[in-house]
Enzyme design. Structure first.
Site: not given
Ligand code: GLA
Length: 371
Positions: A165, A66, A118, A120-121, A35-36
């Protein structure tokens, strides 16, 4: 055809009076660990979940609809702070990369809860990119589409996120997590047979919604980039534990999370490959503690779920995605999954939190051109 896909087709027919030419859908994701680390050029290990955004699309016109928001927006235009920014941003990024797009219209339907962590974008972006790619015969690969979706997010939507993502949504495979090297952009499926090992992936949606642009996300990105510069590296991916001695204060805490999390991802993949789910789970708990104490992106709702997981005998649990709200995950022996859900509900009620939503997910397929 999935229900969301059927809804997108019906919405297209009702809005535009004829059938679409192409239909795609793309999933949301949970991140198992890492994460991050993506915008610090490290590794991540997400898996897709069976929540998707579907896009029905056809040539001609200039309109988006939409079904979830029951709203029409122009397909082209500036950022306006609505759902339409994501498809607009993708079309903009494709155009900027030199891929010629004609006019088009599209209808969207989805069941990825927005603002929940989760992704969505990314699901909207990935489904749109794949739809435009198919509709206009662009024929660029999925990795390039993911990169352009990230560009849309960074330069059009204005969130300094990494590639995780969009990669997860476009490249994940059913039954597998995806190990992504966010520097080289290489990706490798990692088998994830939780069910076969009597385990359940339980996801707790705190229902504390946030838009990443309104959180400390960009601040974390800036601080970690600064810490890398202080150390003389291109990105924190290159830093070691030794290097941390040269940092202090906030830069130290943020960098310590990134350096340790990067090591945890590699250990977690090794643990999964030798089917050591207990070892894998311990790394999830360690990741959560680091995100809570060093990266400071947790909130009481997320910590409460992780505490409940620990008490119930889950192998591991942690916040997933950016934090500040959204979801947490637990890997729990299947016979204890109900107990964990109940204990979580009880604790949330006691603390006057919103009622959480609890989902059981299996690693799902990535984006698809359905027809
Ligand atoms: C969001 C960002 C990802 C990532 C996470 C943290 O989901 O869109 O690119 O940085 O936060 O891990």
């Amino acid at each position: 055809m999935r229900k969301t896909e059927r809804r997108a087709v019906e919405a297209y027919e009702q809005t535009f009076g004829e059938g679409p030419e192409t239909l795609t859908s793309a999933p949301g994701r949970v991140n198992l660990i890492g994460e991050h680390t993506d915008y610090n050029e490290g590794h991540v290990l997400p898996c897709a979940v069976e929540r998707r955004v579907a896009v029905a699309i056809g040539r001609g016109g200039n309109e988006l609809y939409s079904a979830d928001f029951d709203e029409r927006r122009p397909a082209r235009g500036e950022r306006e702070g609505s759902w339409a920014d994501y498809p607009r941003g993708v079309a903009w990024a494709l155009g900027e990369a030199g891929y010629g797009l004609g006019g088009y219209r599209a209808a969207f339907a989805g069941n990825v809860p927005p603002g929940s962590g989760l992704s969505s974008s990314a699901a909207i972006e990935a489904a749109t990119a794949l739809a435009l790619d198919a509709l206009f015969g662009i024929g660029t690969g999925r990795k390039e589409l993911a990169r352009l979706c990230m560009r849309a997010e960074n330069a059009f939507v204005g969130v300094a996120s990494g590639i995780m993502d969009q990669y997860a949504s476009l490249l994940c495979e059913e039954g597998h997590a995806l190990l992504v090297d966010c520097r080289t952009l290489e990706a490798e499926p990692v088998s994830l047979d939780l069910e076969g090992h009597g385990l359940t992936l339980l996801v707790c949606d705190t229902r504390v919604e946030r838009k990443l642009g309104d959180t400390g996300f960009n601040d974390r990105q800036e601080t970690t980039a600064r810490a890398a510069r202080t150390l003389g590296y291109k990105a924190l991916r290159d830093a070691s534990e030794q290097d941390l001695k040269r940092l202090s204060g906030e830069e130290l805490r943020r960098a310590r999370h990134v350096v340790n999390e990067q090591a945890r991802v590699m250990e977690a993949v090794a643990a999964l490959k030798r089917e050591d789910f207990e070892g894998f789970g311990r790394l999830l708990y360690a990741s959560h503690a680091s995100l809570r104490d060093d990266y400071e992106v947790s909130i009481p709702e997320l910590d409460t779920f992780v505490e409940a997981a620990q008490k119930t005998g889950a192998l591991g649990a942690r916040v997933t995605g950016a934090g500040w709200g959204g979801c947490a995950i637990a890997v729990v022996p299947s016979e204890k999954a109900d107990a964990l859900s109940e204990d979580t509900r009880r604790r949330y009620e006691e603390r006057d939190f919103k009622e959480p939503a609890l989902y059981r997910f299996a690693p799902a397929a990535g984006a698809e051109v359905v027809s």
